[in-house]
Scaffold this active site. Structure first.
Site, short mmCIF file in Angstrom:
data_model
loop_
_atom_site.label_atom_id
_atom_site.label_comp_id
_atom_site.label_asym_id
_atom_site.label_seq_id
_atom_site.Cartn_x
_atom_site.Cartn_y
_atom_site.Cartn_z
N GLU A 1 9.58 -4.13 10.18
CA GLU A 1 9.96 -2.82 9.63
C GLU A 1 10.52 -1.92 10.72
O GLU A 1 9.91 -1.75 11.79
CB GLU A 1 8.74 -2.16 8.96
CG GLU A 1 9.08 -0.80 8.35
CD GLU A 1 8.06 -0.25 7.38
OE1 GLU A 1 7.06 -0.93 7.09
OE2 GLU A 1 8.28 0.89 6.90
N ASP B 1 0.84 -1.20 0.00
CA ASP B 1 0.00 0.00 0.00
C ASP B 1 0.88 1.26 0.00
O ASP B 1 0.36 2.38 -0.05
CB ASP B 1 -1.02 -0.01 1.15
CG ASP B 1 -0.37 -0.08 2.52
OD1 ASP B 1 0.87 -0.19 2.60
OD2 ASP B 1 -1.11 0.00 3.53
N SER B 2 2.21 1.06 0.02
CA SER B 2 3.12 2.18 -0.24
C SER B 2 2.83 2.80 -1.60
O SER B 2 3.27 3.91 -1.89
CB SER B 2 4.58 1.70 -0.18
OG SER B 2 4.76 0.55 -0.99
N GLU C 1 -1.12 -5.52 8.75
CA GLU C 1 -0.27 -4.97 9.81
C GLU C 1 -0.82 -5.28 11.21
O GLU C 1 -2.02 -5.42 11.39
CB GLU C 1 -0.17 -3.45 9.64
CG GLU C 1 0.50 -3.05 8.35
CD GLU C 1 0.62 -1.53 8.19
OE1 GLU C 1 0.23 -0.77 9.10
OE2 GLU C 1 1.10 -1.12 7.12
N ASP D 1 -1.16 -6.19 -0.20
CA ASP D 1 -1.41 -5.54 1.08
C ASP D 1 -2.91 -5.31 1.27
O ASP D 1 -3.60 -4.87 0.34
CB ASP D 1 -0.72 -4.15 1.09
CG ASP D 1 0.45 -4.11 2.05
OD1 ASP D 1 0.56 -5.00 2.92
OD2 ASP D 1 1.27 -3.18 1.90
N LYS E 1 -1.16 -9.43 2.96
CA LYS E 1 -0.35 -8.98 4.10
C LYS E 1 -1.17 -7.97 4.90
O LYS E 1 -1.89 -7.15 4.30
CB LYS E 1 0.96 -8.33 3.63
CG LYS E 1 1.77 -7.71 4.77
CD LYS E 1 3.17 -7.33 4.35
CE LYS E 1 3.30 -5.98 3.70
NZ LYS E 1 2.83 -4.84 4.52
O1 KIV Z 1 3.55 -1.13 1.58
C1 KIV Z 1 4.72 -1.50 1.54
O2 KIV Z 1 5.48 -1.24 0.61
C2 KIV Z 1 5.22 -2.29 2.67
C3 KIV Z 1 6.68 -2.51 2.73
C4 KIV Z 1 7.33 -1.30 3.29
C5 KIV Z 1 7.01 -3.73 3.52
O3 KIV Z 1 4.47 -2.69 3.49
#
Ligand code: KIV
Length: 308
Positions: A192, A54-55, A125, A93, A123
């Site tokens: 992280e 989600d970056s 958090e 994510d 994924k």
């Molecule tokens: O969203 C993302 O790119 C991430 C990485 C920083 C692990 O979660």
């Protein structure tokens, strides 16, 4: 129905393949990917796990944090990355509040990323606080990767991008988080911004891989944001990132050269153009050869039958 043998294709990696790499003691390289073409290149390069992070909210969509990323956006980019890959395990994510509110919504959203997006895992958090959610999703048959340490979706609560787990209490909590995520059934977890000794100690105590970002070399693998790796931003690179090339400068120089070639008329040239038969053009335009404009060169050396 006839059975035509299909060409032998290398099959896509699964969480079992990742578990095998981990069991063999191989350090696992993971990168983020957000689009079809980049994903293709990373797949060709043999990166075994691609994260549709989600970056993308920040590096692709220009948001100020990942908090604004929606399911629709994650799904859109996940589909593109899946289309661009044939080998890598694609991990999508789960965006902010798409999980952890109700078990039903968490499961439904994880299911959408898998069923519609084509991801091989999701994924999410959070450590102890997300353990129940992880368990619910894993029980439904969806592989989950955890993410602890700095969790960017909680940035407003954490108050900034700071290294996590540096005090006795915070370090213990991080260890408890890692164990909870593993216990809940995650096949691995991102660590992280964690001090390297603590990340290594956590890694030693787990039987699933840790994938570090800003967590030192003692993790089972590493993940980096692809735009950091490629040096796409002129302004900011996190301390934990290494530029493997300087695409910002390369792209800028190419764009400047193009702008100048367009302005001077050097682009497009014969190689980037096609021609048609002049007599046919006369017919199209309803004119004779005598009506052709002065100074317009005929037959500039480009073959008539050339397709671009
Ligand atoms: O969203 C993302 O790119 C991430 C990485 C920083 C692990 O979660």
């Amino acid at each position: 129905m006839s059975h035509v043998p299909s060409p032998q294709k290398a099959s896509r990696l699964t969480i079992a393949s990742i578990a095998r790499l981990y069991a063999d003691g191989e350090r696992i390289a993971m990168l983020t990917a957000y689009d079809y073409l980049t994903a293709r290149i990373l797949d060709e390069a043999g990166i075994p796990m691609l994260l549709v992070g989600d970056s993308l909210g920040q590096v692709i969509l220009g948001y100020d944090s990942t908090v604004r990323v929606t399911m629709t956006e994650m799904l859109h980019h996940t589909k593109a990355v899946v289309r661009g890959t044939s080998r890598a395990l694609v991990v999508a994510d789960m965006p902010f509040l798409s999980y952890g509110v109700t078990p039903e919504a968490s499961l439904e959203n994880a299911g959408i990323l898998m069923r519609e997006g084509g991801a091989g895992a999701v994924k999410l958090e959070g450590g102890e606080r997300s353990a129940k959610t992880i368990e619910t999703i894993v029980r439904a048959g969806i592989p989950v990767m955890g993410h602890i340490g700095l969790t960017p979706q909680s940035i407003h609560q954490l108050g900034g991008h700071r290294v996590q787990g540096k005090t006795r209490a915070a370090g213990r909590q991080l260890l408890a988080d890692a164990l909870a995520v593993q216990q809940a059934g995650a096949f691995g977890m991102v660590l992280e911004l964690v001090p390297e000794q603590l990340a290594a100690a956590i890694t030693d105590r787990l039987h699933v891989p840790t994938i570090g970002i800003g967590a030192g070399a003692g993790c089972s693998g590493q993940v980096q944001v692809i735009t950091d790796l490629l040096g796409m931003s002129a302004e900011f690179t996190p301390k934990h990132a290494r530029h493997y090339t300087e695409l910002h400068a390369i792209i800028k120089a190419a764009a400047e050269a193009y702008r100048s070639d367009v302005a001077s008329g050097a682009f497009p040239g014969p190689d980037e153009s096609s021609r048609m038969d002049d007599a046919t053009l006369d017919e199209v335009l309803g004119r004779t050869a005598l009506d052709r404009p002065e100074g317009v060169e005929t037959g500039s050396g480009i073959p008539l039958d050339r397709d671009l």
